[in-house]
Structures are given as C-alpha cells and as structure tokens.
Scaffold this motif. Sequence first.
Motif, PDB file in Angstrom:
ATOM      1  N   THR A  87       0.830  -1.200   0.000  1.00  0.00           N
ATOM      2  CA  THR A  87       0.000   0.000   0.000  1.00  0.00           C
ATOM      3  C   THR A  87       0.868   1.256   0.000  1.00  0.00           C
ATOM      4  O   THR A  87       1.886   1.303   0.693  1.00  0.00           O
ATOM      5  CB  THR A  87      -0.927   0.018   1.225  1.00  0.00           C
ATOM      6  OG1 THR A  87      -1.761  -1.150   1.195  1.00  0.00           O
ATOM      7  CG2 THR A  87      -1.801   1.257   1.238  1.00  0.00           C
ATOM      8  N   ALA A  88       0.434   2.227  -0.787  1.00  0.00           N
ATOM      9  CA  ALA A  88       1.039   3.561  -0.759  1.00  0.00           C
ATOM     10  C   ALA A  88       0.045   4.516  -0.113  1.00  0.00           C
ATOM     11  O   ALA A  88      -1.168   4.288  -0.155  1.00  0.00           O
ATOM     12  CB  ALA A  88       1.382   4.021  -2.165  1.00  0.00           C
ATOM     13  N   TYR A  89       0.587   5.580   0.458  1.00  0.00           N
ATOM     14  CA  TYR A  89      -0.255   6.528   1.182  1.00  0.00           C
ATOM     15  C   TYR A  89       0.049   7.957   0.740  1.00  0.00           C
ATOM     16  O   TYR A  89       1.147   8.258   0.285  1.00  0.00           O
ATOM     17  CB  TYR A  89      -0.005   6.427   2.685  1.00  0.00           C
ATOM     18  CG  TYR A  89      -0.227   5.052   3.260  1.00  0.00           C
ATOM     19  CD1 TYR A  89       0.840   4.170   3.444  1.00  0.00           C
ATOM     20  CD2 TYR A  89      -1.506   4.636   3.616  1.00  0.00           C
ATOM     21  CE1 TYR A  89       0.631   2.901   3.976  1.00  0.00           C
ATOM     22  CE2 TYR A  89      -1.707   3.373   4.150  1.00  0.00           C
ATOM     23  CZ  TYR A  89      -0.640   2.511   4.324  1.00  0.00           C
ATOM     24  OH  TYR A  89      -0.852   1.260   4.846  1.00  0.00           O
ATOM     25  N   LEU A  90      -0.937   8.814   0.930  1.00  0.00           N
ATOM     26  CA  LEU A  90      -0.727  10.239   0.775  1.00  0.00           C
ATOM     27  C   LEU A  90      -1.372  10.915   1.979  1.00  0.00           C
ATOM     28  O   LEU A  90      -2.597  10.972   2.075  1.00  0.00           O
ATOM     29  CB  LEU A  90      -1.333  10.770  -0.523  1.00  0.00           C
ATOM     30  CG  LEU A  90      -1.046  12.240  -0.802  1.00  0.00           C
ATOM     31  CD1 LEU A  90       0.452  12.453  -1.073  1.00  0.00           C
ATOM     32  CD2 LEU A  90      -1.862  12.744  -1.997  1.00  0.00           C
ATOM     33  N   GLN A  91      -0.541  11.374   2.887  1.00  0.00           N
ATOM     34  CA  GLN A  91      -1.019  12.115   4.037  1.00  0.00           C
ATOM     35  C   GLN A  91      -1.163  13.570   3.638  1.00  0.00           C
ATOM     36  O   GLN A  91      -0.186  14.189   3.213  1.00  0.00           O
ATOM     37  CB  GLN A  91      -0.039  11.980   5.215  1.00  0.00           C
ATOM     38  CG  GLN A  91      -0.436  12.765   6.447  1.00  0.00           C
ATOM     39  CD  GLN A  91      -1.702  12.245   7.093  1.00  0.00           C
ATOM     40  OE1 GLN A  91      -1.889  11.038   7.243  1.00  0.00           O
ATOM     41  NE2 GLN A  91      -2.599  13.142   7.478  1.00  0.00           N
ATOM     42  N   MET A  92      -2.367  14.087   3.776  1.00  0.00           N
ATOM     43  CA  MET A  92      -2.654  15.451   3.345  1.00  0.00           C
ATOM     44  C   MET A  92      -3.072  16.272   4.563  1.00  0.00           C
ATOM     45  O   MET A  92      -4.104  15.993   5.176  1.00  0.00           O
ATOM     46  CB  MET A  92      -3.754  15.448   2.296  1.00  0.00           C
ATOM     47  CG  MET A  92      -3.444  14.548   1.103  1.00  0.00           C
ATOM     48  SD  MET A  92      -4.663  14.704  -0.231  1.00  0.00           S
ATOM     49  CE  MET A  92      -6.121  14.122   0.596  1.00  0.00           C
TER      50      MET A  92
ATOM     51  N   GLU B  98      -8.520  24.483  -2.916  1.00  0.00           N
ATOM     52  CA  GLU B  98      -7.922  24.179  -4.225  1.00  0.00           C
ATOM     53  C   GLU B  98      -7.331  22.775  -4.300  1.00  0.00           C
ATOM     54  O   GLU B  98      -6.922  22.338  -5.389  1.00  0.00           O
ATOM     55  CB  GLU B  98      -6.858  25.217  -4.583  1.00  0.00           C
ATOM     56  CG  GLU B  98      -5.800  25.448  -3.527  1.00  0.00           C
ATOM     57  CD  GLU B  98      -6.112  26.658  -2.653  1.00  0.00           C
ATOM     58  OE1 GLU B  98      -7.293  26.828  -2.248  1.00  0.00           O
ATOM     59  OE2 GLU B  98      -5.162  27.409  -2.350  1.00  0.00           O
ATOM     60  N   ASP B  99      -7.291  22.059  -3.202  1.00  0.00           N
ATOM     61  CA  ASP B  99      -6.857  20.663  -3.222  1.00  0.00           C
ATOM     62  C   ASP B  99      -7.993  19.729  -3.653  1.00  0.00           C
ATOM     63  O   ASP B  99      -7.761  18.530  -3.852  1.00  0.00           O
ATOM     64  CB  ASP B  99      -6.372  20.224  -1.835  1.00  0.00           C
ATOM     65  CG  ASP B  99      -5.133  20.958  -1.376  1.00  0.00           C
ATOM     66  OD1 ASP B  99      -5.059  21.274  -0.168  1.00  0.00           O
ATOM     67  OD2 ASP B  99      -4.248  21.213  -2.212  1.00  0.00           O
ATOM     68  N   THR B 100      -9.175  20.268  -3.801  1.00  0.00           N
ATOM     69  CA  THR B 100     -10.341  19.465  -4.194  1.00  0.00           C
ATOM     70  C   THR B 100     -10.130  18.806  -5.541  1.00  0.00           C
ATOM     71  O   THR B 100      -9.601  19.423  -6.465  1.00  0.00           O
ATOM     72  CB  THR B 100     -11.597  20.348  -4.226  1.00  0.00           C
ATOM     73  OG1 THR B 100     -11.898  20.780  -2.891  1.00  0.00           O
ATOM     74  CG2 THR B 100     -12.786  19.597  -4.794  1.00  0.00           C
TER      75      THR B 100
ATOM     76  N   GLN C 209     -12.461  10.646  -4.377  1.00  0.00           N
ATOM     77  CA  GLN C 209     -12.824  12.061  -4.374  1.00  0.00           C
ATOM     78  C   GLN C 209     -12.410  12.720  -3.067  1.00  0.00           C
ATOM     79  O   GLN C 209     -12.711  12.214  -1.974  1.00  0.00           O
ATOM     80  CB  GLN C 209     -14.334  12.223  -4.562  1.00  0.00           C
ATOM     81  CG  GLN C 209     -14.841  13.649  -4.468  1.00  0.00           C
ATOM     82  CD  GLN C 209     -14.425  14.500  -5.650  1.00  0.00           C
ATOM     83  OE1 GLN C 209     -14.534  14.085  -6.806  1.00  0.00           O
ATOM     84  NE2 GLN C 209     -13.932  15.703  -5.376  1.00  0.00           N
ATOM     85  N   VAL C 210     -11.752  13.858  -3.190  1.00  0.00           N
ATOM     86  CA  VAL C 210     -11.412  14.697  -2.043  1.00  0.00           C
ATOM     87  C   VAL C 210     -12.091  16.046  -2.245  1.00  0.00           C
ATOM     88  O   VAL C 210     -11.923  16.676  -3.291  1.00  0.00           O
ATOM     89  CB  VAL C 210      -9.891  14.878  -1.915  1.00  0.00           C
ATOM     90  CG1 VAL C 210      -9.562  15.929  -0.856  1.00  0.00           C
ATOM     91  CG2 VAL C 210      -9.226  13.556  -1.580  1.00  0.00           C
ATOM     92  N   THR C 211     -12.869  16.463  -1.272  1.00  0.00           N
ATOM     93  CA  THR C 211     -13.549  17.751  -1.333  1.00  0.00           C
ATOM     94  C   THR C 211     -13.205  18.547  -0.083  1.00  0.00           C
ATOM     95  O   THR C 211     -13.427  18.068   1.031  1.00  0.00           O
ATOM     96  CB  THR C 211     -15.061  17.574  -1.439  1.00  0.00           C
ATOM     97  OG1 THR C 211     -15.378  16.774  -2.582  1.00  0.00           O
ATOM     98  CG2 THR C 211     -15.748  18.935  -1.579  1.00  0.00           C
ATOM     99  N   VAL C 212     -12.663  19.740  -0.285  1.00  0.00           N
ATOM    100  CA  VAL C 212     -12.278  20.597   0.830  1.00  0.00           C
ATOM    101  C   VAL C 212     -13.179  21.830   0.802  1.00  0.00           C
ATOM    102  O   VAL C 212     -13.170  22.595  -0.163  1.00  0.00           O
ATOM    103  CB  VAL C 212     -10.806  21.014   0.743  1.00  0.00           C
ATOM    104  CG1 VAL C 212     -10.412  21.832   1.976  1.00  0.00           C
ATOM    105  CG2 VAL C 212      -9.911  19.788   0.605  1.00  0.00           C
TER     106      VAL C 212
END
Length: 112
Positions: free
Chosen positions: A74-79, A85-87, A107-110
């Motif tokens: 598994t790969a991860y992206l910690q945000m 604007e990261d949406t 989907q990422v919604t900020v």
Amino acid sequence: QVQLVESGGGLVQAGGSLRLSCAASLSIAGFNFMGWYRGKQREFVASITNGGTTNYVDSVKGRFTISRDTAKNTAYLQMNSLKPEDTGIYYCHAAQDISRYWGQGTQVTVSS
C-alpha cells in the motif's frame, strides 16, 4: 492484471487532514515508481521511487507526505492543512518497467 484501489477520500473543512491509501493487488516492491495525481488532466501531486526518493508539486510541499508500506502493498498520501484548491479526484499510479497502472480514483472535497 494489476489492480490499484484508492480509499480515504471524503469531505473535509479547510485546514483539516485526510490520508489516502492505494492498495495494490501484488507486491509493490516491484514498482519502480508510485505516485498520486489529481483531476481529469491527471495533474502530478506526489511520487515516490522504490529507493524512497520523493517528489512533490510546489503547491503541496510541506503539507502532503507520500509514503509506502511494502509489507501491506500500500502507498499513502497524508494530506494536512488542506485547502479548497486541493479538491479533486485523486488517482494512484504505479510503474513497473514499461508497464503503467492507474486506480479508479477517490474524491477529495475541501470546503472553505
């Protein structure tokens, strides 16, 4: 057929955090490169090589961290410190020699 399955997206307020995961159907130790991309244009966000070298687009440096766990494939992206604007839809990408693989996206919604 290699499969990449992303998870961890969602709705978060500005300033919040999310961790995206990309689970592979086989050992990721064989991947030369794994990365995260965003949007229909597949804009580059972050990458990591099998040697552990990381790279980030300027807009996320200091806020996002890419990593991978070969034991979990598994790969991860910690945000962190997310901004509106990261949406977007975040896609996992992996490369093994001349082969290229993409996940279906999460989907990422900020919200502001």
